[in-house]
Design a protein around this motif. Structure first.
Motif, PDB file in Angstrom:
ATOM      1  N   ARG A  25      31.539-140.863 -24.624  1.00  0.00           N
ATOM      2  CA  ARG A  25      32.320-140.162 -25.650  1.00  0.00           C
ATOM      3  C   ARG A  25      33.770-140.660 -25.669  1.00  0.00           C
ATOM      4  NH1 ARG A  25      35.550-138.890 -28.799  1.00  0.00           N
ATOM      5  NH2 ARG A  25      36.450-136.831 -29.150  1.00  0.00           N
ATOM      6  N   ILE A  26      34.362-140.825 -24.498  1.00  0.00           N
ATOM      7  CA  ILE A  26      35.748-141.285 -24.432  1.00  0.00           C
ATOM      8  C   ILE A  26      35.841-142.758 -24.829  1.00  0.00           C
ATOM      9  CG2 ILE A  26      37.713-141.584 -22.866  1.00  0.00           C
ATOM     10  CD1 ILE A  26      36.521-139.177 -21.280  1.00  0.00           C
ATOM     11  N   ASP A  27      34.807-143.556 -24.509  1.00  0.00           N
ATOM     12  CA  ASP A  27      34.770-144.955 -24.960  1.00  0.00           C
ATOM     13  C   ASP A  27      34.824-145.036 -26.476  1.00  0.00           C
ATOM     14  OD1 ASP A  27      34.706-146.042 -22.454  1.00  0.00           O
ATOM     15  OD2 ASP A  27      32.529-146.336 -22.402  1.00  0.00           O
ATOM     16  N   LEU A  28      34.056-144.192 -27.155  1.00  0.00           N
ATOM     17  CA  LEU A  28      34.043-144.215 -28.621  1.00  0.00           C
ATOM     18  C   LEU A  28      35.412-143.850 -29.186  1.00  0.00           C
ATOM     19  CD1 LEU A  28      30.575-142.539 -29.382  1.00  0.00           C
ATOM     20  CD2 LEU A  28      31.168-144.961 -29.449  1.00  0.00           C
ATOM     21  N   GLY A  74      32.882-128.940 -29.013  1.00  0.00           N
ATOM     22  CA  GLY A  74      31.747-129.805 -29.328  1.00  0.00           C
ATOM     23  C   GLY A  74      32.142-131.263 -29.241  1.00  0.00           C
ATOM     24  N   PHE A  75      31.190-132.118 -28.921  1.00  0.00           N
ATOM     25  CA  PHE A  75      31.462-133.553 -28.846  1.00  0.00           C
ATOM     26  C   PHE A  75      31.951-134.064 -30.194  1.00  0.00           C
ATOM     27  CE2 PHE A  75      28.323-133.718 -25.209  1.00  0.00           C
ATOM     28  CZ  PHE A  75      29.268-134.106 -24.261  1.00  0.00           C
ATOM     29  N   GLY A  76      33.088-134.735 -30.188  1.00  0.00           N
ATOM     30  CA  GLY A  76      33.649-135.300 -31.409  1.00  0.00           C
ATOM     31  C   GLY A  76      34.712-134.446 -32.060  1.00  0.00           C
ATOM     32  N   ASP A  77      34.779-133.174 -31.714  1.00  0.00           N
ATOM     33  CA  ASP A  77      35.767-132.281 -32.331  1.00  0.00           C
ATOM     34  C   ASP A  77      36.986-132.048 -31.449  1.00  0.00           C
ATOM     35  OD1 ASP A  77      34.271-131.943 -34.625  1.00  0.00           O
ATOM     36  OD2 ASP A  77      33.132-130.256 -33.804  1.00  0.00           O
ATOM     37  N   GLY A  78      36.998-132.587 -30.263  1.00  0.00           N
ATOM     38  CA  GLY A  78      38.167-132.507 -29.403  1.00  0.00           C
ATOM     39  C   GLY A  78      38.929-133.817 -29.417  1.00  0.00           C
ATOM     40  N   ASP A  79      39.937-133.900 -28.579  1.00  0.00           N
ATOM     41  CA  ASP A  79      40.735-135.130 -28.486  1.00  0.00           C
ATOM     42  C   ASP A  79      41.039-135.432 -27.014  1.00  0.00           C
ATOM     43  OD1 ASP A  79      42.066-137.341 -29.336  1.00  0.00           O
ATOM     44  OD2 ASP A  79      43.894-136.294 -29.951  1.00  0.00           O
ATOM     45  N   PRO A  80      39.989-135.639 -26.203  1.00  0.00           N
ATOM     46  CA  PRO A  80      40.200-135.816 -24.758  1.00  0.00           C
ATOM     47  C   PRO A  80      40.909-137.109 -24.408  1.00  0.00           C
ATOM     48  CG  PRO A  80      37.921-136.245 -25.317  1.00  0.00           C
ATOM     49  CD  PRO A  80      38.564-135.712 -26.554  1.00  0.00           C
ATOM     50  N   ASN A  81      40.887-138.107 -25.305  1.00  0.00           N
ATOM     51  CA  ASN A  81      41.510-139.388 -24.990  1.00  0.00           C
ATOM     52  C   ASN A  81      43.036-139.327 -25.015  1.00  0.00           C
ATOM     53  OD1 ASN A  81      40.842-139.069 -27.853  1.00  0.00           O
ATOM     54  ND2 ASN A  81      41.928-141.010 -28.131  1.00  0.00           N
TER      55      ASN A  81
END
Length: 465
Positions: free
Chosen positions: A95-98, A324-331
């Motif tokens: 997920r973070i790679d994307l 949810g996956f894609g709706d956050g901003d962990p990067n």
């Protein structure tokens, strides 16, 4: 007599079917999380879904088959829990790679982590195949200790040692970077266990009694003083607060378990506090870490506390069930795939997922301690206790640093964080625990009828030869 026969007839079941069922659930977690990342970020299932899922399933089921044949009585819960954690970690790293690829960073850390996982599982299987009796390791007590010291000194050598994020705990071997401390952790557990088995009677002798606690004798303080100096050296020369705490805490717990003397905990706690105060006064890196922990927002504009503050913002944004996956901003956190992967999980999967992850770590520690309780030899008991303690301390230090409970350290989150050294070492640790549990859960050898006879007065006589 009936009760005695019942107790003597009790044996642990193999439970390999239960392990396989739990492993299927673990694969559902890992492969399902990978698919959810693709759907959440790109709106479609990843193109390599079949290849990724097939490889992960083949790898883990192959390891299960090895356990079934060479360690049939091993604990049935440890391996599936570890597989679930590793699968979830791969999905979060992907997920973070994307997210980073969308910003122009072409690194594929998830693929590299899958390669490290493959190597780790292969070494896991080889450990079980080669090491048929954990007690053989006791022969290498001092060899393991010497090897661990050499590994801890390697990052200090010019040319191969490297300083990353202020800590000199890495070595470069060609294109690869390794943390020798991860391997040294396993060797130190073996060395500590072998030493304490031989000397626990002397170390258990009581000295002066102070406030209802029997303190150890002054002549027996040598080992704990030596380990305190080693930990302090790691803190001063390598500026690695996490490893220093891990190694000293590991030795202190094993020393207490071996001797059953609370006085060692008192002495160890005083030495730890004294060492922490000394390091705070003498080591600028440690002092800055403590100041950032106490006043994180004072250092935010300068960037020194950017990561821990952004991690807290992310976990607060995630709330109870996450975005949810894609709706956050962990990067937004630079090391979201390694040191701060737990904050990435908290942001997109919420506090619920973080609690589930902590429960899985708790299961690993509980099953390792259960193995120590039922183990029949002192060396195996101490090795299992040491490995359980290493997991517990490392998770506490990492989670405490990310959440702000304690100062931030550079340790990785076992099986979740990106990093080959940690992943491989932890897979070997699980193999050692399974080998010890297999030995402990096996039925006791019975005396056959043709080797024993009973006299007329009901006295049992065993014929030898």
């Amino acid at each position: 007599m009936a009760q005695q026969s019942t107790l003597m007839g009790f044996v642990h079941r193999r439970r390999r079917g239960a392990e396989l069922f739990l492993l299927v659930l673990a694969l559902v977690v890992g492969i399902g999380a990978y698919a959810a990342v693709g759907l959440g970020v790109q709106g479609k299932v990843p193109a390599d879904m079949l290849g990724y899922g097939g490889w992960l399933a083949a790898l883990l089921i192959g390891a299960h088959i090895v356990i079934r044949f060479v360690a049939p009585y091993a604990d049935p819960v440890l391996f599936p829990v570890v597989a679930a954690l590793n699968g979830l970690g791969l999905a979060v790293i992907h997920r973070i790679d994307l997210a980073k690829q969308a910003e122009g960073d072409a690194h594929d850390f998830a693929q590299q982590q899958l390669t490290w996982m493959t190597l780790g599982v292969i070494l896991f299987a080889l450990t079980l195949l080669v090491l048929r009796d954990h007690r053989v390791l006791q022969r290498f007590t001092y060899t393991s200790g010497l090897a661990a010291i050499v590994l801890l000194l390697l990052p200090l050598l010019p040319g191969i040692g490297a300083t990353i994020n202020g800590a000199r705990i890495w070595i470069h071997l060609g294109p690869f970077s390794l943390q020798p401390g991860e391997i040294a952790k396993v060797l130190l557990v073996i060395a500590f266990a072998g030493y304490l088995v031989l000397h626990r009677d002397a170390l258990a002798l009581a000295g002066r009694r102070v406030l209802f606690v029997d303190l150890p004798r002054g002549r027996d303080l040598g080992p704990i003083l030596a380990m305190w100096l080693v930990s302090l050296g790691i803190l001063v020369f390598q500026q690695d607060l996490g490893s220093s705490l891990l190694f000293f805490g590991l030795f202190l717990i094993m020393l207490y378990v071996a001797t059953e003397r609370p006085g060692w905990l008192v002495v160890g706690a005083l030495m730890f506090v004294g060492g922490a105060l000394l390091a705070y006064a003498a080591v600028p890196h440690v002092r800055i870490r403590f100041d950032i922990w106490l006043h994180p927002f004072d250092y935010y504009d300068s960037g020194q506390s950017y990561q821990p503050v952004e991690a807290k913002f992310g976990m607060g944004w995630g709330g109870l069930i996450g975005r949810g996956f894609g709706d956050g901003d962990p990067n937004r956190v630079p090391y979201a795939n390694s040191d701060f992967i737990l904050s990435s999980i908290g942001e997109e999967l919420g506090l619920t997922a973080v609690m589930a992850v902590l429960m899985m770590y708790g299961l690993i520690v509980e099953r390792a301690l259960r193995t120590a309780l039922i183990c029949r030899d002192g060396f195996g008991k101490l090795v299992a206790t040491g490995l359980a303690s290493a997991f517990a301390i490392q998770v506490f230090v990492v989670v405490g640093g990310v959440t702000g409970l304690i100062p931030l350290t550079g340790l990785t989150t076992p099986f979740l964080s990106y990093g080959g050294s940690s992943l491989i070492a932890n897979w070997v640790i699980i193999a050692l625990l399974l080998r010890i549990s297999d030995q402990a859960r096996r039925p006791m050898p019975t005396i056959s009828d043709d080797t024993a006879a009973f006299s007329q007065d009901d006295t049992q006589v065993v014929r030898i030869g």
